[in-house]
Design a protein around this motif. Structure first.
Motif, mmCIF file in Angstrom:
data_model
loop_
_atom_site.group_PDB
_atom_site.id
_atom_site.type_symbol
_atom_site.label_atom_id
_atom_site.label_comp_id
_atom_site.label_asym_id
_atom_site.label_seq_id
_atom_site.Cartn_x
_atom_site.Cartn_y
_atom_site.Cartn_z
ATOM 1 N N LYS A 1 0.841 -1.207 0.000
ATOM 2 C CA LYS A 1 0.000 0.000 0.000
ATOM 3 C C LYS A 1 0.874 1.254 0.000
ATOM 4 O O LYS A 1 0.521 2.271 -0.619
ATOM 5 C CB LYS A 1 -0.930 -0.001 1.217
ATOM 6 C CG LYS A 1 -2.105 -0.967 1.125
ATOM 7 C CD LYS A 1 -3.005 -0.834 2.345
ATOM 8 C CE LYS A 1 -4.314 -1.610 2.187
ATOM 9 N NZ LYS A 1 -4.118 -3.055 2.166
ATOM 10 N N GLY A 2 2.010 1.190 0.687
ATOM 11 C CA GLY A 2 2.932 2.320 0.700
ATOM 12 C C GLY A 2 3.447 2.656 -0.685
ATOM 13 O O GLY A 2 3.612 3.830 -1.034
ATOM 14 N N ALA A 3 3.684 1.629 -1.489
ATOM 15 C CA ALA A 3 4.132 1.846 -2.871
ATOM 16 C C ALA A 3 3.041 2.543 -3.683
ATOM 17 O O ALA A 3 3.304 3.518 -4.405
ATOM 18 C CB ALA A 3 4.507 0.514 -3.509
ATOM 19 N N LYS A 4 1.816 2.058 -3.554
ATOM 20 C CA LYS A 4 0.704 2.651 -4.318
ATOM 21 C C LYS A 4 0.422 4.077 -3.853
ATOM 22 O O LYS A 4 0.171 4.972 -4.673
ATOM 23 C CB LYS A 4 -0.543 1.780 -4.161
ATOM 24 C CG LYS A 4 -0.435 0.422 -4.826
ATOM 25 C CD LYS A 4 -1.678 -0.429 -4.569
ATOM 26 C CE LYS A 4 -1.553 -1.798 -5.226
ATOM 27 N NZ LYS A 4 -2.717 -2.668 -4.924
ATOM 28 N N ALA A 5 0.464 4.295 -2.536
ATOM 29 C CA ALA A 5 0.205 5.627 -2.009
ATOM 30 C C ALA A 5 1.280 6.610 -2.464
ATOM 31 O O ALA A 5 0.984 7.758 -2.813
ATOM 32 C CB ALA A 5 0.133 5.584 -0.485
ATOM 33 N N SER A 6 2.532 6.167 -2.463
ATOM 34 C CA SER A 6 3.627 7.030 -2.921
ATOM 35 C C SER A 6 3.419 7.430 -4.378
ATOM 36 O O SER A 6 3.615 8.594 -4.754
ATOM 37 C CB SER A 6 4.966 6.312 -2.741
ATOM 38 O OG SER A 6 5.260 6.095 -1.380
ATOM 39 N N ARG A 7 3.023 6.452 -5.188
ATOM 40 C CA ARG A 7 2.762 6.761 -6.600
ATOM 41 C C ARG A 7 1.608 7.748 -6.728
ATOM 42 O O ARG A 7 1.678 8.706 -7.514
ATOM 43 C CB ARG A 7 2.444 5.474 -7.364
ATOM 44 C CG ARG A 7 2.150 5.702 -8.854
ATOM 45 C CD ARG A 7 1.871 4.389 -9.561
ATOM 46 N NE ARG A 7 0.743 3.699 -8.946
ATOM 47 C CZ ARG A 7 0.439 2.424 -9.171
ATOM 48 N NH1 ARG A 7 1.186 1.696 -9.978
ATOM 49 N NH2 ARG A 7 -0.599 1.866 -8.581
ATOM 50 N N ASN A 8 0.533 7.547 -5.972
ATOM 51 C CA ASN A 8 -0.621 8.446 -6.054
ATOM 52 C C ASN A 8 -0.284 9.863 -5.605
ATOM 53 O O ASN A 8 -0.929 10.825 -6.031
ATOM 54 C CB ASN A 8 -1.775 7.900 -5.214
ATOM 55 C CG ASN A 8 -2.475 6.726 -5.869
ATOM 56 O OD1 ASN A 8 -2.359 6.517 -7.083
ATOM 57 N ND2 ASN A 8 -3.199 5.944 -5.083
ATOM 58 N N LEU A 9 0.729 9.989 -4.749
ATOM 59 C CA LEU A 9 1.161 11.306 -4.299
ATOM 60 C C LEU A 9 2.213 11.921 -5.215
ATOM 61 O O LEU A 9 2.647 13.050 -5.002
ATOM 62 C CB LEU A 9 1.727 11.214 -2.881
ATOM 63 C CG LEU A 9 0.695 11.054 -1.754
ATOM 64 C CD1 LEU A 9 1.366 10.568 -0.478
ATOM 65 C CD2 LEU A 9 -0.049 12.358 -1.508
ATOM 66 N N GLY A 10 2.656 11.152 -6.218
ATOM 67 C CA GLY A 10 3.674 11.643 -7.143
ATOM 68 C C GLY A 10 5.059 11.698 -6.544
ATOM 69 O O GLY A 10 5.911 12.481 -6.995
ATOM 70 N N LEU A 11 5.328 10.847 -5.544
ATOM 71 C CA LEU A 11 6.622 10.853 -4.879
ATOM 72 C C LEU A 11 7.604 9.930 -5.593
ATOM 73 O O LEU A 11 7.207 8.998 -6.292
ATOM 74 C CB LEU A 11 6.470 10.394 -3.424
ATOM 75 C CG LEU A 11 5.504 11.227 -2.573
ATOM 76 C CD1 LEU A 11 5.354 10.607 -1.186
ATOM 77 C CD2 LEU A 11 5.975 12.672 -2.465
ATOM 78 N N THR A 12 8.881 10.167 -5.381
ATOM 79 C CA THR A 12 9.922 9.321 -5.981
ATOM 80 C C THR A 12 10.771 8.612 -4.923
ATOM 81 O O THR A 12 11.640 7.817 -5.262
ATOM 82 C CB THR A 12 10.851 10.147 -6.886
ATOM 83 O OG1 THR A 12 11.453 11.200 -6.117
ATOM 84 C CG2 THR A 12 10.072 10.760 -8.042
ATOM 85 N N GLY A 13 10.532 8.911 -3.643
ATOM 86 C CA GLY A 13 11.283 8.287 -2.574
ATOM 87 C C GLY A 13 10.384 7.873 -1.426
ATOM 88 O O GLY A 13 9.279 8.415 -1.245
ATOM 89 N N HIS A 14 10.865 6.906 -0.643
ATOM 90 C CA HIS A 14 10.124 6.349 0.480
ATOM 91 C C HIS A 14 11.146 5.962 1.539
ATOM 92 O O HIS A 14 12.286 5.616 1.208
ATOM 93 C CB HIS A 14 9.348 5.116 0.009
ATOM 94 C CG HIS A 14 8.435 4.520 1.032
ATOM 95 N ND1 HIS A 14 7.132 4.931 1.185
ATOM 96 C CD2 HIS A 14 8.629 3.541 1.953
ATOM 97 C CE1 HIS A 14 6.562 4.230 2.156
ATOM 98 N NE2 HIS A 14 7.465 3.387 2.639
ATOM 99 N N VAL A 15 10.771 6.005 2.839
ATOM 100 C CA VAL A 15 11.708 5.639 3.895
ATOM 101 C C VAL A 15 11.100 4.586 4.812
ATOM 102 O O VAL A 15 9.897 4.615 5.097
ATOM 103 C CB VAL A 15 12.164 6.870 4.711
ATOM 104 C CG1 VAL A 15 13.032 7.774 3.858
ATOM 105 C CG2 VAL A 15 10.969 7.657 5.265
ATOM 106 N N THR A 16 11.962 3.665 5.291
ATOM 107 C CA THR A 16 11.467 2.549 6.081
ATOM 108 C C THR A 16 12.602 1.885 6.850
ATOM 109 O O THR A 16 13.761 2.310 6.771
ATOM 110 C CB THR A 16 10.757 1.524 5.155
ATOM 111 O OG1 THR A 16 9.975 0.626 5.941
ATOM 112 C CG2 THR A 16 11.743 0.747 4.313
#
Length: 352
Positions: A123-138
């Motif tokens: 879900k984090g991957a899909k949400a990041s895409r929907n927000l137009g983001l290119t990075g994620h932290v975990t």
């Protein structure tokens, strides 16, 4: 040069609370903007601020969040899934403690908890895409951490097996982030199986060099390990895709050092501090980031054993702002240069 560091930004996790303005995304955006921040990093597990399932399924909801941030002059920098990522891999020794990071219906059910964590990451991957983001932290989670300094010695093959399994669990998640066009920055942190450069290399090898496997650089954890955090940037800059700006200090005594003898945070030899109160050479850190063209966000992650969080947040905005280097587009000695003259160059070198 690829660009310059963006910021200052702030990770909202340590400031969220049940009282206004810290109990809503709009309230926190207004507060962060009033301090001079330009971006916010969102903890996806805090439903006072963010609905991960809704963000994964609704672009309209994501547009609404972006609109709230934008109305205060802010951008959303990254989503954080630190708590969910931790649960992708949990050694049985920590089962009961880490149940607190998951819904009650999966408490005491490690397999179901792990399945829930993977779904959260997807879900984090899909949400990041929907927000137009290119990075994620975990976080990566940990299977081998109880054996980091073993006695008796580890069974042969234990570490290799742990990293093979860690790679197996994260590969489909990273594939989902790749499909979304998003890099995953793992925070290299004691308590995780990837906590320094050599463990990151083991993880990357298990993933066969997956292009979305990246680093959320945080020098504070390296100070407490006594690792050269500036040379780390020289070695791994191509994989550094996110940046937590956090300070720390290490003051060993005749009684305690790296392990700090089970002391509380205030009494430890190594402890986290507000920006500017610790020992991290941020002039050096930001210079290295500029040197290698890091062009993503510098995000304050506030943790301090002494200072009040609101003071740390207020001071942190200016601290980051003053450390960001505007990268030059010309050499300082260009004034002394001249037009290219190939004949002159050959004469200078004694060539015909």
């Amino acid at each position: 040069m690829a660009g310059m560091v963006k910021g200052p930004a702030i990770f909202l996790a340590q400031f969220a609370g049940d009282a206004a303005p810290f109990n809503s995304f709009a309230g926190m955006c207004k507060w962060a903007a009033s301090l001079g921040y330009k971006g916010v990093q969102i903890p996806t597990w805090d439903d006072r601020l963010f609905d991960l399932a809704k963000a994964a399924s609704s672009k309209a909801y994501c547009d609404e969040l972006k609109g709230i941030a934008s109305s205060h002059g802010l951008a959303i920098t990254e989503l954080s899934t630190h708590l969910q990522g931790q649960l992708v891999a949990v050694n049985p020794a920590y089962d009961e403690a880490f149940d607190a990071f998951a819904p009650k219906e999966v408490h005491g059910k490690p397999a179901e908890r792990q399945k829930w964590a993977v779904d959260q990451m997807m879900k984090g991957a899909k949400a990041s895409r929907n927000l137009g983001l290119t990075g994620h932290v975990t976080f990566s989670g940990a299977l081998a951490w109880p054996y980091v300094y073993p006695w008796p010695q580890r069974a042969p093959g234990l570490i290799e097996t742990a990293f093979e399994e860690l790679g197996k669990r994260w590969k489909p998640i990273l594939d989902a982030f790749d499909e979304a066009g998003v890099d995953v920055g793992y925070e290299l942190h004691p308590g995780e199986d990837i906590f320094d450069g050599t463990t990151f290399e083991r993880f990357l090898e298990a993933l066969k060099g997956h292009k979305r496997c990246a680093i959320n650089y945080d020098p504070s954890h390296f100070v407490l390990q006594q690792l050269d955090y500036l040379e780390f940037i020289d070695i791994y800059h191509e994989r550094i895709k996110a940046f937590h700006v956090k300070d720390a200090e290490f003051n060993p005594t005749g009684r305690q050092g790296v392990y700090s003898g089970y002391a509380g945070w205030v009494e430890r030899a190594g402890r986290f501090r507000s920006l500017g109160d610790g020992q991290v050479d941020f002039g050096g850190v930001f210079s290295k980031m500029a040197q290698y063209g890091y062009s993503s966000w510098a995000v304050l992650e506030w943790e301090c054993a002494l200072k009040h969080p609101e003071d740390g947040a207020r001071e942190g905005a200016d601290f980051i702002k003053h450390h960001i280097i505007r990268v030059t587009d010309k050499a300082f000695d260009d004034f002394a240069g001249g037009a290219v003259d190939k004949k002159q160059i050959k004469r200078a070198l004694g060539l015909k």
